[in-house]
Write an enzyme that holds these catalytic residues in place. Sequence first.
Site, PDB file in Angstrom:
ATOM      1  CD  GLU A 268      -3.224   0.572   2.005  1.00 30.57           C
ATOM      2  OE1 GLU A 268      -3.010  -0.112   3.079  1.00 30.57           O
ATOM      3  OE2 GLU A 268      -4.289   1.240   1.762  1.00 30.57           O
ATOM      4  CG  HIS A 294       8.791 -28.799   1.619  1.00 29.23           C
ATOM      5  ND1 HIS A 294       9.316 -29.811   1.251  1.00 29.23           N
ATOM      6  CD2 HIS A 294       9.171 -28.202   2.490  1.00 29.23           C
ATOM      7  CE1 HIS A 294       9.988 -30.334   2.230  1.00 29.23           C
ATOM      8  NE2 HIS A 294      10.060 -28.904   2.991  1.00 29.23           N
ATOM      9  CE  LYS A 409     -10.987   2.537   1.850  1.00 27.90           C
ATOM     10  NZ  LYS A 409     -10.095   3.478   2.764  1.00 27.90           N
TER      11      LYS A 409
HETATM   12  O1  PA5 Z   1      -2.881   1.950   5.774  1.00 28.90           O
HETATM   13  C1  PA5 Z   1      -3.933   2.308   5.679  1.00 28.90           C
HETATM   14  O2  PA5 Z   1      -4.145   3.519   5.472  1.00 28.90           O
HETATM   15  C2  PA5 Z   1      -5.198   1.404   5.302  1.00 28.90           C
HETATM   16  O3  PA5 Z   1      -4.792   0.055   5.280  1.00 28.90           O
HETATM   17  C3  PA5 Z   1      -6.171   1.483   6.608  1.00 28.90           C
HETATM   18  O4  PA5 Z   1      -5.564   0.932   7.679  1.00 28.90           O
HETATM   19  C4  PA5 Z   1      -7.423   0.737   6.235  1.00 28.90           C
HETATM   20  O5  PA5 Z   1      -7.870   1.245   4.939  1.00 28.90           O
HETATM   21  C5  PA5 Z   1      -8.554   0.799   7.561  1.00 28.90           C
HETATM   22  O6  PA5 Z   1      -8.646   2.304   7.504  1.00 28.90           O
HETATM   23  P1  PA5 Z   1      -9.435   2.986   8.854  1.00 28.90           P
HETATM   24  O7  PA5 Z   1      -8.227   2.727  10.131  1.00 28.90           O
HETATM   25  O8  PA5 Z   1      -9.526   4.382   8.532  1.00 28.90           O
HETATM   26  O9  PA5 Z   1     -10.641   2.100   9.205  1.00 28.90           O
END
Ligand code: PA5
Length: 420
Positions: A268, A294, A409
């Site tokens: 990410e 393996h 989203k």
């Molecule tokens: O790293 C990030 O920003 C994402 O993986 C968030 O942690 C994830 O989308 C969850 O978001 P939130 O904490 O707003 O619920």
Amino acid sequence: MIEFDNDFTWESDKSIDEMMQEAYQKILLEKENGVSGYFTLGEDSLEIMEDALAYAASNEFIKKSDTIVIIGIGGSSLGTKAIDSIFKHQNTDVKKMLFLENPDEIDLSEKLASIEKEKTLFIIVSKSGSTIETISIFKEIIERFSLDFADGDKSRVTTITDEDSVLHKFSKYYGIESFLIPSNVGGRFSVLSAVGVVPLAIAGYDMKSILEGASIMAERFFTKKENHILKKAVFLTKHKKETPMNVVFSYANCLEDFTKWYVQLWGESLGKIDKQGNHTGLTPIGHIGSVDQHSFLQLIMQGPRDKTVTFIKVDNFEKDIKVPDITLKFIEKTDYINGYSFNELIDGECEATKESIVKEGINVDAVTLDVLNEKNIGKLIMYYELLTSLCGIMLGVNTYDQPGVEIGKQILLKKFTKSS
Ligand code: PA5
């Protein structure tokens, strides 16, 4: 103690020194300008940990509970889960942790059926406060366990969120205890903030040592005693065309969730469109040794030469199970291992695999923990976060945003609002 070494084959030249110097100055600026606040969480979160412990000690309900249910996803659950998975085997007196992350009805039904309301603290973790998976599961919890916040049930729930979020507003309205995530600490870099510190400290884990380990690693890096992090980032990004994938092979089952955390952190943070408009990134792949020797190892050895490999290994598992000195009829050829400990066996597996990969001319590096203790894990977490920031700087991307994830989203929102 944690040690780092590598077999990277490259010629160190002036341009590499310049790249390292430039990246170092940039990360220093990120720290000084507060672009991200994770660098100092080792010290900053000590106070949060004390607050969480004081809160738990003053809450009669938490005192008698034996389970913590975390409702959160991505950066709001993976780091906490990783630490719980590593240390739950060593700490039999901690509260049990259960993670409700995915809106998967099979997983949810099974986990929800195992929850005893009278013994459970529910912790809702969401920085934005409105992540659809998290809030939907929270709604199910409210209904299934008939939570009435006006009628005392508020002590069964705690939230961890951003000060400006709607979840924080909700918590304040109902008088629900809420811990705050610093505004400049993003989800996947937040495990050492309230996100991980509050639930893990309440569960009974030694968060102080984890935070201390993180502080030590950050301090060593910023005083240039841990230069190898810079070197690794330069190596990986300089060779991103030839070897765009990094495989982490962790030689301990309890590190499986840690490797998932690393995959999220890199994926990410680094998979982005760079300043020149090019699609870039380094692909993280997580595996467990020796099990995945393996399977995936074959691809590394003889498949496309597009990977670097990182070994994470533990020197001493602090148990003592030996392969019994038994000869099995027809299987006598395995007797060479009799009397050796399983620790020696997994260690030998790791070394043999590393040697075979190095022989193929594939670049590898190794992270060795003398033991699986809290300080080492704190160092390892900070090491990976710093490495991620440095790779992001060198790739020329914004490490801390996730515009690609946001697109999905928005589409989801449209799909559901259209049909309602
Ligand atoms: O790293 C990030 O920003 C994402 O993986 C968030 O942690 C994830 O989308 C969850 O978001 P939130 O904490 O707003 O619920």
